[in-house]
Structures are given as C-alpha cells and as structure tokens.
Design an enzyme around this catalytic site. Structure first.
Site, PDB file in Angstrom:
ATOM      1  N   ILE A 103       0.844  -1.193   0.000  1.00 62.53           N
ATOM      2  CA  ILE A 103       0.000   0.000   0.000  1.00 62.53           C
ATOM      3  C   ILE A 103       0.881   1.245   0.000  1.00 62.53           C
ATOM      4  O   ILE A 103       1.674   1.465   0.915  1.00 62.53           O
ATOM      5  CB  ILE A 103      -0.942   0.031   1.217  1.00 62.53           C
ATOM      6  CG1 ILE A 103      -1.700  -1.297   1.347  1.00 62.53           C
ATOM      7  CG2 ILE A 103      -1.915   1.198   1.093  1.00 62.53           C
ATOM      8  CD1 ILE A 103      -2.440  -1.720   0.113  1.00 62.53           C
ATOM      9  N   LYS A 104       0.714   2.053  -1.034  1.00 61.99           N
ATOM     10  CA  LYS A 104       1.515   3.266  -1.202  1.00 61.99           C
ATOM     11  C   LYS A 104       0.738   4.457  -0.646  1.00 61.99           C
ATOM     12  O   LYS A 104      -0.359   4.768  -1.110  1.00 61.99           O
ATOM     13  CB  LYS A 104       1.826   3.455  -2.689  1.00 61.99           C
ATOM     14  CG  LYS A 104       2.982   4.376  -2.992  1.00 61.99           C
ATOM     15  CD  LYS A 104       3.294   4.301  -4.489  1.00 61.99           C
ATOM     16  CE  LYS A 104       4.463   5.178  -4.872  1.00 61.99           C
ATOM     17  NZ  LYS A 104       4.693   5.138  -6.342  1.00 61.99           N
TER      18      LYS A 104
END
Length: 217
Positions: free
Chosen positions: A86-87
């Site tokens: 997850i960025k």
C-alpha cells in the site's frame, strides 16, 4: 540492492522480468493514466495483471488524502494480491494509515518523501518502504543523493528496518550513486536499468571475439 521498475506498462514490466533482475514494481495514478488505464475497476485489474507478471512487491497507491479513505482503499488493494504494497502519501493521515497497516502486517510504501524528518516519521510508523524522490529534488537544484545519505545514516543509527527506496530515478548513474550510498531499493525506468548493460569496451571486445572466431571458420 533491489531493482524495481517504475511504470504501469505491461510490456516494459515483462521485459524487465525476463532480464532476471527485477524485484518489484512501483506505479502511481499518473503512470496509470499514461497507459490509458482509467476507472477503479480497470485500475484494480491492472494491478492484478502486474502481480501476475512479477515475483516481488507491487506498490499500489491510494488516492484518498484522509485516514478513513486511505484505510478503505488500502484494504481493498491489499485484498487483491499478496504482493500488493500500500503506497501512502507523506502527510499526517498517511503516517497514521501507515501505522494502522503496519500493525496489521500489511506492507506499506510511504511516498513523496523530500526530507530526513519525513523519512524518520515513516520509519517510526513502521513503513516497509520509504520513497525519497531524488530526481524531483535534483530538478529544483537540491541534492537528492545527499538526502539518501542522510536517511541511511539515521536509519543505521537506530536499526530501523524500513527500506530506503530511491524513487524518481532518472538515469543509470542515479542507480550507481544510490548503490554506493546504500539505498536498499531503486525504482526507475527500464532505460535506466538497461543502461547498466552498456559499455563501449564490452561491445568492441565482443565484436573482436566474433571477428576472430569467424576468421578460423
């Protein structure tokens, strides 16, 4: 040093994977748009397609700027595939979301980092990766490589496990310089990775070997 490719182009990802040195992929909404990938359903499918090509981590970016939105998006992205990371943006709610996901054992990549202080916060929140954008710093006459060096020093001081992911890598020498400083990962275009192959003495030496072989046959 891990090699990630920064693109949403499946052909380039396949080429890098076939080279045998690819460790993962980073992408973002801008890169998705560049490939004509629009709409939530199509974007999610594209992330899944990328995961089916590569063996390593694939950073998938949230577009929400509030904690609740990041959590909702991030959980949906994480459910897509075990390789999804997850960025999250380096803002207050992004740091909170990073801590939320790290406590759940979900990998994160804190992006848009431009200072050592921001990098310290990302590590404190348990980020898997932290992405300083060295090319964008160079663009405004700041020293992106110096930032990598500062962060490496701080992380070594305290034994932080967060990996320094040198982002916005523009060319081959960026890769070499990041490797010298001790970045854990670099992400850049396919051209920068392939540039490592090139040296005139390799080309001329191979040409000579082949010429000499052909003389005797």
């Amino acid at each position: 040093m891990k090699f990630f490719i920064d693109t949403a182009n499946l052909d380039q990802i396949k080429e890098a994977q076939a080279l045998g040195v690819l460790d993962g992929v980073t992408t973002n909404p801008s890169l998705m748009a560049k490939e004509g990938i629009k709409g939530e359903e199509n974007i999610l499918k594209h992330y899944a397609d990328i995961c089916n090509i590569v063996d390593g981590d694939v950073s998938a970016e949230v577009i929400s700027t509030d904690f609740a939105g990041m959590v909702k998006e991030g959980e949906a992205l994480a459910a897509l595939h075990p390789q999804i990371v997850i960025k999250l943006p380096m803002i207050a709610d992004g740091v909170k979301a990073c801590k939320y996901f790290s406590d759940k054992g979900i990998k994160t990549n804190v992006t848009l980092v431009f200072s050592a202080g921001q990098a310290l916060l990302a590590a404190k929140a348990g980020a898997t990766y932290m992405s300083p954008f060295i090319g964008r710093l160079d663009d405004i006459s700041s020293d992106g490589l110096h930032l990598i060096s500062e962060i490496r020093h701080i992380y070594n001081n305290y034994g932080f496990e967060t990996e320094i992911l040198a982002a916005s890598v523009r060319h081959t020498m960026h890769i070499i310089d990041c490797a010298k400083i001790g970045a854990d990962v670099m992400t850049g275009p396919l051209s920068a990775i392939k540039g490592l192959l090139k040296h005139p003495l390799t080309e001329s030496g191979l040409a000579q070997f082949l010429a000499d072989y052909n003389k005797g046959n």
